[in-house]
Write an enzyme that holds these catalytic residues in place. Structure first.
Site, PDB file in Angstrom:
ATOM      1  N   ASP A  63      -0.878  -5.287   9.473  1.00  0.00           N
ATOM      2  CA  ASP A  63      -1.882  -4.348   8.978  1.00  0.00           C
ATOM      3  C   ASP A  63      -3.114  -5.169   8.561  1.00  0.00           C
ATOM      4  O   ASP A  63      -3.056  -5.952   7.612  1.00  0.00           O
ATOM      5  CB  ASP A  63      -1.307  -3.578   7.784  1.00  0.00           C
ATOM      6  N   ALA A  90      -6.522  -4.568   7.293  1.00  0.00           N
ATOM      7  CA  ALA A  90      -7.457  -3.574   6.761  1.00  0.00           C
ATOM      8  C   ALA A  90      -8.631  -4.210   6.017  1.00  0.00           C
ATOM      9  O   ALA A  90      -9.568  -3.507   5.643  1.00  0.00           O
ATOM     10  CB  ALA A  90      -6.717  -2.611   5.833  1.00  0.00           C
ATOM     11  N   TRP A 118       0.876  -1.179   0.000  1.00  0.00           N
ATOM     12  CA  TRP A 118       0.000   0.000   0.000  1.00  0.00           C
ATOM     13  C   TRP A 118       0.915   1.232   0.000  1.00  0.00           C
ATOM     14  O   TRP A 118       1.823   1.311   0.846  1.00  0.00           O
ATOM     15  CB  TRP A 118      -0.863  -0.045   1.266  1.00  0.00           C
ATOM     16  N   LYS A 177     -13.295  -0.863   5.450  1.00  0.00           N
ATOM     17  CA  LYS A 177     -13.779  -1.695   4.347  1.00  0.00           C
ATOM     18  C   LYS A 177     -14.871  -2.646   4.808  1.00  0.00           C
ATOM     19  O   LYS A 177     -15.943  -2.714   4.210  1.00  0.00           O
ATOM     20  CB  LYS A 177     -12.629  -2.503   3.737  1.00  0.00           C
TER      21      LYS A 177
HETATM   22  N1  PMP Z   1      -3.785  -0.599   5.108  1.00  0.00           N
HETATM   23  C1  PMP Z   1      -4.052  -0.972   3.854  1.00  0.00           C
HETATM   24  C2  PMP Z   1      -3.276  -2.096   3.260  1.00  0.00           C
HETATM   25  C3  PMP Z   1      -5.028  -0.309   3.124  1.00  0.00           C
HETATM   26  O1  PMP Z   1      -5.289  -0.689   1.881  1.00  0.00           O
HETATM   27  C4  PMP Z   1      -5.739   0.743   3.729  1.00  0.00           C
HETATM   28  C5  PMP Z   1      -6.801   1.497   2.991  1.00  0.00           C
HETATM   29  N2  PMP Z   1      -6.635   1.708   1.673  1.00  0.00           N
HETATM   30  C6  PMP Z   1      -5.425   1.091   5.052  1.00  0.00           C
HETATM   31  C7  PMP Z   1      -4.449   0.387   5.704  1.00  0.00           C
HETATM   32  C8  PMP Z   1      -6.070   2.208   5.811  1.00  0.00           C
HETATM   33  O2  PMP Z   1      -7.405   2.346   5.684  1.00  0.00           O
HETATM   34  P1  PMP Z   1      -8.240   3.456   6.463  1.00  0.00           P
HETATM   35  O3  PMP Z   1      -7.292   4.438   7.064  1.00  0.00           O
HETATM   36  O4  PMP Z   1      -9.091   4.081   5.431  1.00  0.00           O
HETATM   37  O5  PMP Z   1      -8.999   2.713   7.487  1.00  0.00           O
END
Ligand code: PMP
Length: 394
Positions: free
Chosen positions: A208, A210, A127, A243
Site C-alpha cells: 500500500d 499512499a 489503517w 496525499k
Molecule cells: N492506505 C493508507 C495507509 C491510507 O492512509 C490511505 C488514506 N488515508 C489510503 C490507503 C487511501 O487513500 P485514498 O483512497 O484517499 O487515496
C-alpha cells in the site's frame, strides 16, 4: 427489508471530525483527520495542480469514457515514479482505481479470486480500513506484530517471526512508507530482510503506497516497494495520489499488478478489468489526468516536486520542534520518537483516557488510539501543545 440490518460501525475518524467541527472553542487543535494541512490549517490545492487543471480546462475536447483500464498515461507515469524501472514492464499491468482505496479494493478482489477465503496479514495496528476491506472481499484478515508500544518503534523480530511462518497461500499487506497510524517505519536493511523472507516463503506481497514523498523523499520512500517487487516473482502495489498531489476528493489511484511473466500479467489484467466493470465500470479521470499532465511536463513536474518537498520539510520541522519542546520541558527523551518517525502520523502510545482528557480539557483532538497528524501541529503553539501533552501523561 432494512429492519433485518444492524447498524454498522462507522470509521471513528468521521465521528471525531464531527465532534471537532461542533466544538465552539476557537483555540482547539486538530491533530485528528488524516489530511495534510499548511500553517493556516488549510489543505491547499498545489500550484502545479491548479496549473494542470487550467491546462486541461483549456484544451480538453471531450468527456467521453476513458475505457475500463482508465488513463494509461497516468498509470505509466505512476509506475515509473513508484518502481523506477526496476521491473520489466512486460510483467506489469495497471488499472486506475478510485483513489488508493479503489486501487486496493480492485487488487483485494482479484486476490480473493486467486485465493478464495485466503489469509491476508495486516500490520498491528494498521489503517483502520484495511481490515474491513479484506473482509468485504472474503479474505480472512489476521494481524502480524508491527508496533512496539513501549519503544514506539517497529518490533521487527516479532514481525519477522510471523512473516517467516507464512506460506504461498498467504498475502502480506505492507505499508510502502510512512506507516499509518504509527509513523514507525522499516529501515533499509529491514526491508531487505522482509523482501528476502517473502522470496523464500513465497507469501504474496501487496504494498500500500499512499504517501510516496511524504517521508524522506520520492526516491528514498520508494526503497521498500522497489526492493520487494524486484525480489519476488509476483506482487501488487496500490498507489494513491490523494496525499502527494493533494487530490483527496478527486479519487486518483493506480492498481499495479506484477506477474511472473507476460502470460500471467495478461490474466491478472483481465481480472482487474472484470472487477472494475462489475463494480464502477469506469474510474473517475479528472485527478488521474491532472497527475498525468504534471508528471509528463518537465516544468510542472519540477514545481510539484518542490511543493511536495516543502510539505515534507514542514512536517519534519514540526516533528523536531515538538520533540524538542517536550524534551526541554521534561528533561527526558521519552517523546524523541516523534522526530524519528516519518510521514504524516505518529502514534503517541497514550491510553484512551488520556486522549479523551486532552480533547475535553484542552481541545486537542487526536484519534483515540493516540495517533496524531503532525501536519496539524500549529507551529506557533508547539510549546503550548508540549505542555498539554506532558500534563496529560503526568
Ligand atoms: N492506505 C493508507 C495507509 C491510507 O492512509 C490511505 C488514506 N488515508 C489510503 C490507503 C487511501 O487513500 P485514498 O483512497 O484517499 O487515496
Amino acid at each position: 427489508m432494512f429492519e433485518t440490518l444492524k447498524k454498522a460501525t462507522l470509521d471513528k475518524i468521521f465521528v471525531l471530525m464531527a465532534e471537532y467541527a461542533a466544538d465552539p472553542r476557537t483555540d482547539k487543535i486538530d491533530l485528528g483527520v488524516g489530511v495534510y494541512k499548511d500553517d493556516t490549517g488549510l489543505t491547499p490545492i498545489m500550484n502545479s495542480v491548479r496549473k494542470a487543471e487550467q491546462r486541461i480546462h483549456d484544451t480538453a475536447m471531450t468527456k467521453t469514457y476513458m475505457g475500463v483500464v482508465g488513463n494509461k498515461g497516468f498509470s505509466a507515469a505512476v509506475v515509473d515514479l513508484a518502481l523506477g524501472g526496476i521491473v520489466d514492464l512486460k510483467r506489469v499491468r495497471t488499472v486506475n482505481g478510485a483513489g488508493g482505496t479503489g486501487a486496493l479494493s480492485i487488487l483485494m478482489n482479484v486476490l480473493s479470486r486467486a485465493r478464495p477465503g485466503g489469509r491476508i496479514f495486516i500490520s498491528d495496528p494498521s489503517w483502520p480500513n484495511h481490515w474491513p476491506m479484506a473482509e468485504l472481499v472474503g479474505l480472512k484478515p489476521h494481524y502480524y506484530p508491527y508496533f512496539d508500544p513501549r519503544t514506539r518503534r517497529v518490533d521487527f523480530p516479532a514481525m519477522m517471526k510471523m512473516i517467516d511462518s507464512l506460506t504461498t497461500d498467504d498475502i502480506v499487506l505492507l505499508h510502502g512508507c510512512c506507516h499509518n497510524p504509527t509513523g514507525a517505519n522499516l529501515a533499509r536493511e529491514q526491508w531487505d530482510q522482509v523482501a528476502e523472507c517473502l522470496r523464500r516463503t513465497g507469501a504474496f506481497p501487496l504494498v500500500d503506497l499512499a504517501y510516496l514523498g511524504f517521508g524522506d523523499g520520492l526516491e528514498e520512500d520508494a526503497y521498500g516497494v522497489r526492493k520487494v517487487v524486484s525480489s519476488v516473482p509476483e506482487s501488487m502495489v496500490a498507489f494513491s495520489a490523494s496525499k502527494n498531489f493533494g487530490l483527496y476528493r478527486e479519487r486518483a489511484g493506480v492498481a499495479i499488478a506484477i506477474g511472473k511473466n507476460e502470460t500471467d500479467a495478461e490474466i491478472v489484467s483481465s481480472q482487474m478489468q472484470n472487477v472494475i466493470r462489475a463494480t464502477i465500470s469506469q474510474t473517475p479521470d479528472h485527478g488521474a489526468e491532472i497527475v498525468r499532465v504534471i508528471l509528463e511536463d518537465r516544468e510542472l513536474r519540477a514545481e510539484w516536486q518542490a511543493e511536495l518537498t516543502a510539505m515534507r520539510e514542514r512536517m519534519k520541522r514540526l516533528r523536531v520542534k515538538l520533540a524538542e519542546a517536550i524534551r526541554q520541558r521534561s528533561n527526558s527523551k521519552d517523546f524523541d520518537f516523534i522526530a524519528e518517525h516519518s510521514g504524516m502520523f505518529s502514534l503517541l502510545g497514550l491510553p484512551p483516557a488520556v486522549v479523551e482528557r486532552l480533547k475535553v480539557k484542552d481541545g486537542v483532538y487526536m484519534i483515540n488510539d493516540s495517533r496524531i497528524n503532525v501536519a496539524g501541529i500549529p507551529e506557533d503553539r508547539v510549546g503550548e501543545l508540549a505542555d498539554y501533552l506532558l500534563a496529560a501523561v503526568r
